[in-house]
Design a protein around this motif. Sequence first.
Motif, PDB file in Angstrom:
ATOM      1  N   GLU A   1       0.821  -1.218   0.000  1.00 56.34           N
ATOM      2  CA  GLU A   1       0.000   0.000   0.000  1.00 56.34           C
ATOM      3  C   GLU A   1       0.853   1.267   0.000  1.00 56.34           C
ATOM      4  O   GLU A   1       0.339   2.363  -0.192  1.00 56.34           O
ATOM      5  N   VAL A   2       2.137   1.093   0.269  1.00 56.74           N
ATOM      6  CA  VAL A   2       2.984   2.261   0.526  1.00 56.74           C
ATOM      7  C   VAL A   2       3.740   2.690  -0.734  1.00 56.74           C
ATOM      8  O   VAL A   2       4.192   1.852  -1.515  1.00 56.74           O
ATOM      9  N   LEU A   3       3.860   3.993  -0.920  1.00 52.12           N
ATOM     10  CA  LEU A   3       4.629   4.573  -2.027  1.00 52.12           C
ATOM     11  C   LEU A   3       6.043   3.990  -2.053  1.00 52.12           C
ATOM     12  O   LEU A   3       6.782   4.094  -1.073  1.00 52.12           O
ATOM     13  N   THR A   4       6.402   3.388  -3.166  1.00 56.29           N
ATOM     14  CA  THR A   4       7.662   2.652  -3.224  1.00 56.29           C
ATOM     15  C   THR A   4       8.553   3.197  -4.340  1.00 56.29           C
ATOM     16  O   THR A   4       8.121   3.296  -5.491  1.00 56.29           O
ATOM     17  N   ILE A   5       9.768   3.557  -3.960  1.00 59.11           N
ATOM     18  CA  ILE A   5      10.721   4.135  -4.913  1.00 59.11           C
ATOM     19  C   ILE A   5      11.798   3.096  -5.208  1.00 59.11           C
ATOM     20  O   ILE A   5      12.363   2.497  -4.297  1.00 59.11           O
ATOM     21  N   GLY A   6      12.073   2.865  -6.472  1.00 66.66           N
ATOM     22  CA  GLY A   6      13.072   1.870  -6.864  1.00 66.66           C
ATOM     23  C   GLY A   6      14.342   2.528  -7.387  1.00 66.66           C
ATOM     24  O   GLY A   6      14.299   3.599  -7.999  1.00 66.66           O
ATOM     25  N   PHE A   7      15.455   1.861  -7.121  1.00 68.15           N
ATOM     26  CA  PHE A   7      16.754   2.342  -7.611  1.00 68.15           C
ATOM     27  C   PHE A   7      17.614   1.115  -7.866  1.00 68.15           C
ATOM     28  O   PHE A   7      17.878   0.337  -6.953  1.00 68.15           O
ATOM     29  N   ALA A   8      18.043   0.907  -9.086  1.00 69.44           N
ATOM     30  CA  ALA A   8      18.914  -0.249  -9.353  1.00 69.44           C
ATOM     31  C   ALA A   8      19.908   0.109 -10.428  1.00 69.44           C
ATOM     32  O   ALA A   8      19.525   0.582 -11.488  1.00 69.44           O
ATOM     33  N   ARG A   9      21.151  -0.082 -10.136  1.00 68.52           N
ATOM     34  CA  ARG A   9      22.195   0.092 -11.133  1.00 68.52           C
ATOM     35  C   ARG A   9      23.511  -0.432 -10.619  1.00 68.52           C
ATOM     36  O   ARG A   9      23.622  -0.866  -9.488  1.00 68.52           O
ATOM     37  N   ARG A  10      24.470  -0.463 -11.533  1.00 66.11           N
ATOM     38  CA  ARG A  10      25.840  -0.747 -11.115  1.00 66.11           C
ATOM     39  C   ARG A  10      26.200   0.257 -10.030  1.00 66.11           C
ATOM     40  O   ARG A  10      25.846   1.431 -10.119  1.00 66.11           O
ATOM     41  N   PHE A  11      26.952  -0.202  -9.034  1.00 60.24           N
ATOM     42  CA  PHE A  11      27.364   0.729  -7.994  1.00 60.24           C
ATOM     43  C   PHE A  11      28.635   1.453  -8.403  1.00 60.24           C
ATOM     44  O   PHE A  11      29.687   1.244  -7.845  1.00 60.24           O
ATOM     45  N   ALA A  12      28.514   2.289  -9.414  1.00 62.50           N
ATOM     46  CA  ALA A  12      29.620   3.171  -9.777  1.00 62.50           C
ATOM     47  C   ALA A  12      29.366   4.458  -8.997  1.00 62.50           C
ATOM     48  O   ALA A  12      28.217   4.855  -8.812  1.00 62.50           O
ATOM     49  N   THR A  13      30.432   5.107  -8.550  1.00 63.19           N
ATOM     50  CA  THR A  13      30.221   6.222  -7.633  1.00 63.19           C
ATOM     51  C   THR A  13      29.443   7.382  -8.251  1.00 63.19           C
ATOM     52  O   THR A  13      28.649   8.023  -7.571  1.00 63.19           O
ATOM     53  N   TYR A  14      29.620   7.629  -9.571  1.00 69.25           N
ATOM     54  CA  TYR A  14      28.935   8.795 -10.141  1.00 69.25           C
ATOM     55  C   TYR A  14      27.411   8.622 -10.146  1.00 69.25           C
ATOM     56  O   TYR A  14      26.670   9.582 -10.267  1.00 69.25           O
ATOM     57  N   LYS A  15      26.952   7.382 -10.022  1.00 71.78           N
ATOM     58  CA  LYS A  15      25.502   7.161 -10.006  1.00 71.78           C
ATOM     59  C   LYS A  15      24.887   7.503  -8.639  1.00 71.78           C
ATOM     60  O   LYS A  15      23.679   7.530  -8.492  1.00 71.78           O
ATOM     61  N   ARG A  16      25.721   7.707  -7.660  1.00 74.11           N
ATOM     62  CA  ARG A  16      25.323   8.228  -6.346  1.00 74.11           C
ATOM     63  C   ARG A  16      24.158   7.466  -5.694  1.00 74.11           C
ATOM     64  O   ARG A  16      23.142   8.064  -5.303  1.00 74.11           O
ATOM     65  N   ALA A  17      24.346   6.159  -5.554  1.00 71.06           N
ATOM     66  CA  ALA A  17      23.296   5.342  -4.939  1.00 71.06           C
ATOM     67  C   ALA A  17      22.963   5.833  -3.539  1.00 71.06           C
ATOM     68  O   ALA A  17      21.857   5.633  -3.045  1.00 71.06           O
ATOM     69  N   SER A  18      23.918   6.485  -2.894  1.00 71.54           N
ATOM     70  CA  SER A  18      23.672   6.860  -1.503  1.00 71.54           C
ATOM     71  C   SER A  18      23.229   8.305  -1.356  1.00 71.54           C
ATOM     72  O   SER A  18      23.138   8.821  -0.249  1.00 71.54           O
ATOM     73  N   LEU A  19      22.907   8.964  -2.463  1.00 69.76           N
ATOM     74  CA  LEU A  19      22.495  10.367  -2.363  1.00 69.76           C
ATOM     75  C   LEU A  19      21.305  10.538  -1.424  1.00 69.76           C
ATOM     76  O   LEU A  19      21.249  11.467  -0.618  1.00 69.76           O
ATOM     77  N   ILE A  20      20.391   9.603  -1.480  1.00 64.54           N
ATOM     78  CA  ILE A  20      19.175   9.720  -0.673  1.00 64.54           C
ATOM     79  C   ILE A  20      19.468   9.516   0.823  1.00 64.54           C
ATOM     80  O   ILE A  20      18.631   9.799   1.680  1.00 64.54           O
TER      81      ILE A  20
END
Length: 757
Positions: free
Chosen positions: A526-545
């Motif tokens: 039921e909850v708003l769900t945000i997806g993020f998937a990619r290679r963990f290269a630093t410029y993609k900033r997986a940890s920005l959030i």
Amino acid sequence: MNEQEYPALPARIARLDALSRNLWWAWQPEARALFRRLGLNLWVRSRKNPVAMLHELDPERLEALSGDPLFLREYDAVMAEFEDVMAARRSWFADTYGDAGNGGIAYFCAEFGVHTSIPIYSGGLGILAGDHFKEGSDLGVPLKGVGLLYQKGYFRQRLGEHGEQHAIDEPFHPDSMPLERVWGNGDDGSHAIVTLAGRDVHLGVWRLAIGRTSIYLVDTDIERNHPDDRALSHQLYRGDLEMRLRQEIVLGIGGVRVLRSLGIHPGVWHANEGHAAFMVIERLKELIAEDVPMDEAMRRVAASTVFTTHTPVPAGHDYFPREMMERYFSEYVTGFGMDLETFWDLGRHPEDDGKFHMSALALRMADHRNGVSRLHGQVARIMWQGIWPEGVEDEPLDGSAGHSPAAAPESFPTVANAAVEIPGAPTVAEVPIGHITNGVHLPSWLSPSFRELFDRYLGPDWLLIQDEPALWERALDLPDDLLWKAHLECKYRLFSVMRQRARRRWREEGSAASQVIAAGTLLDPEVLTIGFARRFATYKRASLIFSDLDRLEQILTDTWRPVQLVFAGKAHPADHPGQELLGGVYRKAMETRFGGRIAFIEDYEINVARDLYSGVDVWLNNPRPPMEACGTSGQKAAINGVPQLSTLDGWWAEGWTRLNGWAINERQPILLEGDRSSRDEADALSLYEAIESEIAPLYYRRDVDGVPRGWIRVMKHAIRTGGTGFSARRMLKDYVERYYVPAAVSVSALESVSESE
Ligand SMILES: *Cc1c(COP(=O)(O)O)cnc(C)c1O
């Protein structure tokens, strides 16, 4: 390693063999249903791999099915369609261009991502190549792929209790893949030889059938080769620089020789990324051997070559030190009459003299060059300006300059297109690199629920007319309740897949309780769900959030409008910063303060990807602009009605209309140099702001029937944008019209000029 016959298939259903060995089935819902019907458990256990499945099926079950009228009706329908497609002489390409594609188009790429069961890809580049071929089959474009068969696959990912990534070698059994060994004339069936620093390496070949197209995979792991050379085709993007060089020689030079041994003489040659660029040298050598003068040979090779660059990061391009290059190339190039300095100049980078640059070689030796989004085209022109210090000579004979920029399709509805530009960027007229924005193969990436919805409301033939913009206007009229229902089906499927995986690991491997949570077991559909998937290269900033943990905790655990995050992605085993980043994200998923609202799905690959793109509510993409050349995951999400929240980078810089998703930090200028991390903080603030004040309120605003009408409007615009501008059909037609056909024409003109002289 011969492919094995299946345990006797009853004659009545014997064509299952042929069907299972051509990946055409993978984007046909009816063919998939047919395999599923053979045995659901086995289908799931084989990870939807019919070749593996047929090896294991109980003969009695097959016998029974061969007498089951219901099964036979479906079987006959699928087979009729399959045979029709395979036999068809007519196609969009043949109807439009007749035999302009004589000899076909060779497409070289270091990786191909076509199906989960064939792990010879690492990410976006490979998936894009796979989509190119699937669309090529649909359109009848005579593509011949050349790649390497990595006998140890890429790797499977397991995450440990402290967030450490374990890279597990993938068990690799060509027997259970739709691969066919192609025997050559060598006494051991090998096809050709390349000489690597004085030692001969014999090349085996496997064929992968993708509908009407084929990919030929070169294999050095054959008995007569030296053990070091056998290992050459074991792993993708692993090993040291010299291994990389050796692989690229096998791909580029070996690939040309293998095509010749197969009797294939392409009219056009496409190098997808710089890894394959050595193919131009081998083709020069061939022409010289036919007594074509060097200048003329260069002209002909360039006229018939297309080069696509994918890397806006200078360090991401392959280059090799001079000493290493000389060891591998001195004898070879001087052997056909090219002096070493000339060769060296071909790979010279304007600002980096000591190395041989693959992209520089490809840019100089291809008349047709492109980046993969409008913005990336600009970046590529800036990066490679130095290759043409005196500007460009007049372009090919027929005036069809191969570098005409492929603007976003004219029909594309730019409501308030962001039109990100880099101030002062050279125009295409000055630097001859254009762009063709990547797109995705719709039938491969559309979830079953959306496929059904489109079949019903866009018309049964919608796939045939998918590049007519008017079709996608109709997406705006999809019934709200049914669109929402289709979306919820996808969401439930994703959440159920996560629980199944978590349960299996808990039961079979005794994972820690915190890992069970991190696997997504507490997520709420039921909850708003945000997806993020990619290679963990630093410029993609997986940890920005994760920049402000308190604020994030607030967002995720809000009483009325909570938010969930689902992550996936691998870090390259040699990329330690990438693994650190990944571990950090995984540890957050295990932290109690976020209440189990963060999940991490292990082992991101094609099957997971498909469920993920369609099963979340928002797709998050926050690379540091302009580092993401295009990005295609957001396109796959969009066609499934999942809008994107993204920095204005890659395709989003031309695809965002303000109605189809959200932009992070819209007004931030794009920096090409200096400390790009300086924008991280501002981007994070903008990201939180978008979720708190736009995305969550819109998502939770429901009508009395529980359907979020405002949200659904954004979903519809996402579908419309994705379908109109970002399909593989639009992309491949652009390649054909702008590059392949003009290249084929200019080459035959050059050839007939020199013949009549
Ligand atoms: C589409 C896809 C990618 C590439 O997505 P990007 O947005 O370019 O990062 C990578 N891996 C898989 C499995 C995909 O399906």
